[in-house]
Write a protein that holds these residues in place. Structure first.
Motif, PDB file in Angstrom:
ATOM      1  N   TYR A 151      -0.296  22.366  -2.317  1.00  0.00           N
ATOM      2  CA  TYR A 151      -1.206  21.341  -1.822  1.00  0.00           C
ATOM      3  C   TYR A 151      -0.568  19.957  -1.966  1.00  0.00           C
ATOM      4  CZ  TYR A 151      -4.498  25.180  -2.236  1.00  0.00           C
ATOM      5  OH  TYR A 151      -5.128  26.412  -2.118  1.00  0.00           O
ATOM      6  N   ILE A 152      -0.640  19.181  -0.893  1.00  0.00           N
ATOM      7  CA  ILE A 152      -0.059  17.833  -0.876  1.00  0.00           C
ATOM      8  C   ILE A 152      -1.078  16.862  -1.455  1.00  0.00           C
ATOM      9  CG2 ILE A 152       0.879  16.034   0.615  1.00  0.00           C
ATOM     10  CD1 ILE A 152       1.668  18.227   2.583  1.00  0.00           C
ATOM     11  N   TYR A 184       9.928  21.218   2.009  1.00  0.00           N
ATOM     12  CA  TYR A 184       9.025  20.587   2.969  1.00  0.00           C
ATOM     13  C   TYR A 184       9.221  19.070   3.062  1.00  0.00           C
ATOM     14  CZ  TYR A 184       6.411  24.882   3.654  1.00  0.00           C
ATOM     15  OH  TYR A 184       6.045  26.166   3.996  1.00  0.00           O
ATOM     16  N   PHE A 185       9.754  18.459   2.013  1.00  0.00           N
ATOM     17  CA  PHE A 185       9.975  17.014   2.015  1.00  0.00           C
ATOM     18  C   PHE A 185      11.416  16.718   1.590  1.00  0.00           C
ATOM     19  CE2 PHE A 185       5.462  17.657   1.190  1.00  0.00           C
ATOM     20  CZ  PHE A 185       4.889  16.848   2.154  1.00  0.00           C
ATOM     21  N   PRO A 186      12.406  17.036   2.450  1.00  0.00           N
ATOM     22  CA  PRO A 186      13.803  16.777   2.078  1.00  0.00           C
ATOM     23  C   PRO A 186      14.088  15.285   1.907  1.00  0.00           C
ATOM     24  CG  PRO A 186      13.637  17.435   4.378  1.00  0.00           C
ATOM     25  CD  PRO A 186      12.294  17.659   3.782  1.00  0.00           C
ATOM     26  N   ILE A 187      13.406  14.453   2.675  1.00  0.00           N
ATOM     27  CA  ILE A 187      13.509  12.999   2.527  1.00  0.00           C
ATOM     28  C   ILE A 187      12.100  12.446   2.468  1.00  0.00           C
ATOM     29  CG2 ILE A 187      14.342  10.839   3.546  1.00  0.00           C
ATOM     30  CD1 ILE A 187      16.480  12.398   4.974  1.00  0.00           C
ATOM     31  N   SER A 188      11.824  11.653   1.460  1.00  0.00           N
ATOM     32  CA  SER A 188      10.494  11.088   1.317  1.00  0.00           C
ATOM     33  C   SER A 188      10.208  10.095   2.443  1.00  0.00           C
ATOM     34  CB  SER A 188      10.372  10.387  -0.037  1.00  0.00           C
ATOM     35  OG  SER A 188       9.130   9.718  -0.146  1.00  0.00           O
ATOM     36  N   HIS A 189       8.986  10.051   2.906  1.00  0.00           N
ATOM     37  CA  HIS A 189       8.592   9.092   3.938  1.00  0.00           C
ATOM     38  C   HIS A 189       8.907   7.663   3.510  1.00  0.00           C
ATOM     39  CE1 HIS A 189       6.368  12.584   5.381  1.00  0.00           C
ATOM     40  NE2 HIS A 189       6.069  11.923   6.487  1.00  0.00           N
ATOM     41  N   GLY A 236       3.616   6.960  -4.540  1.00  0.00           N
ATOM     42  CA  GLY A 236       4.211   6.561  -5.814  1.00  0.00           C
ATOM     43  C   GLY A 236       4.959   7.688  -6.504  1.00  0.00           C
ATOM     44  N   ASP A 237       4.320   8.794  -6.748  1.00  0.00           N
ATOM     45  CA  ASP A 237       4.974   9.941  -7.390  1.00  0.00           C
ATOM     46  C   ASP A 237       4.423  11.206  -6.740  1.00  0.00           C
ATOM     47  OD1 ASP A 237       6.479  11.519  -8.962  1.00  0.00           O
ATOM     48  OD2 ASP A 237       5.623  10.865 -10.878  1.00  0.00           O
ATOM     49  N   GLU A 238       4.819  11.389  -5.483  1.00  0.00           N
ATOM     50  CA  GLU A 238       4.225  12.477  -4.717  1.00  0.00           C
ATOM     51  C   GLU A 238       4.655  13.850  -5.212  1.00  0.00           C
ATOM     52  OE1 GLU A 238       7.745  11.065  -2.097  1.00  0.00           O
ATOM     53  OE2 GLU A 238       6.386  10.252  -3.596  1.00  0.00           O
ATOM     54  N   ALA A 276       0.802  -1.227   0.000  1.00  0.00           N
ATOM     55  CA  ALA A 276       0.000   0.000   0.000  1.00  0.00           C
ATOM     56  C   ALA A 276       0.835   1.277   0.000  1.00  0.00           C
ATOM     57  CB  ALA A 276      -0.932  -0.007   1.208  1.00  0.00           C
ATOM     58  N   ALA A 277       1.838   1.365   0.858  1.00  0.00           N
ATOM     59  CA  ALA A 277       2.540   2.633   1.050  1.00  0.00           C
ATOM     60  C   ALA A 277       3.257   3.090  -0.211  1.00  0.00           C
ATOM     61  CB  ALA A 277       3.527   2.513   2.207  1.00  0.00           C
TER      62      ALA A 277
END
Length: 281
Positions: free
Chosen positions: A175-176, A68-73, A45-47, A39-40
């Motif tokens: 917007y995320i 805001y997202f220096p490293i992807s979750h 996938g391509d945020e 799922a994750a």
């Protein structure tokens, strides 16, 4: 990443783990690896394409996303899963080292010779290796949770972020994509990581308490053996030789002896016990 190969490497850990360790491994593969793969990865996938800003300034959206997202979750969780399972491989390598020593020892001294009662039993160096791996896993879990909280300021993902980074002309709204799904999976992965920390702490307490109980039993057995040995020495010592039993000849030598002409005047019970010295003379 080939997760099947990763699972095959850790499949032998169950042989040497306690009940808490088996639960930990199940939580890692079922609630973390499976959720990550199934799922994750699709949610994240391509945020970057789903990160939409209300400006057409070239490079603004990319810079804001990186801010805001220096490293992807998803990549951070992948690193966490790799690092947190590596200490378990140390235990497997230690057991493999013991097996090799056992093989060489039997080749030298015969098939019936044994260097270890059980190469996978957590005694001696293997116990310390296993305990060290638990401390390392716990430290890695805490460190990654701290990094995740430090980078994003919290585990909460907002729907809207405001960006003022150059080359954006002014403050823009970004917007995320899929914020609710990402928030749910973030809390789920953080909760699974916290559960793994609790299981590691419980296993550490279990191993240490079991070791302390075993040492206490050995000390009690040793004290009991020493007490019995001292009691035996006291009972068999010759410090008071008057208490030792006397032989039959020694008892006879202590009886009163009378001449033959005096024995006739003695009472019957004394005369029966006194020896006749006149016949001996």
């Amino acid at each position: 990443m080939d997760w099947k190969t990763f699972q095959a490497l850790l499949s032998g850990v169950n042989k040497y783990s306690t009940a808490f360790g088996r639960i930990w491994l199940s939580v890692v593969f079922v609630f973390r690896v499976m959720v990550y793969v199934v799922a994750a990865e699709r949610v994240w996938g391509d945020e970057q394409k789903d990160f939409d800003c209300n400006t057409k300034q070239p490079g603004c959206a990319n810079v804001c996303y990186d801010h805001y997202f220096p490293i992807s979750h998803i990549r951070l969780w992948a690193l966490q899963l790799i690092f947190v399972t590596c200490p378990s491989l140390i235990v497997v390598m230690h057991v493999a080292y013991r097996d090799e020593r056992e093989r060489k020892y039997r080749a030298k001294h015969g098939n019936k010779a044994k260097l270890y009662e059980n190469t996978g039993k957590k005694h001696g160096g293997l116990w310390w290796t296993y305990l060290f791996s638990l401390f390392v896993k716990t430290g890695i879990e805490i460190a990654f949770l701290y990094i995740l909280h430090k980078i994003y300021d919290s585990f909460y993902l907002p729907r809207l972020v405001k960006c003022e980074v150059t080359p954006c002309p002014n403050q823009v709204d970004c917007y995320i994509g899929h914020p609710t799904e990402k928030k749910v999976f973030t809390y789920f992965m953080v909760g699974a990581s916290a559960l793994c920390i609790v299981l590691n702490v419980c296993e550490i307490i279990y191993l240490v308490s079991k070791r302390v109980a075993r040492i206490a039993q050995k000390m009690k057995r040793r004290e009991r053996t020493l007490a019995l040995h001292e009691r035996y020495n006291k009972e068999n010592s010759c410090s008071d030789c008057s208490t030792l039993p006397m032989s039959r000849l020694e008892k006879q030598s202590l009886k009163p002896q009378f001449p033959g002409h005096l024995q006739a005047t003695l009472p019957a019970h004394i005369r029966a016990s006194a020896p006749n010295l006149s016949s001996a003379a």
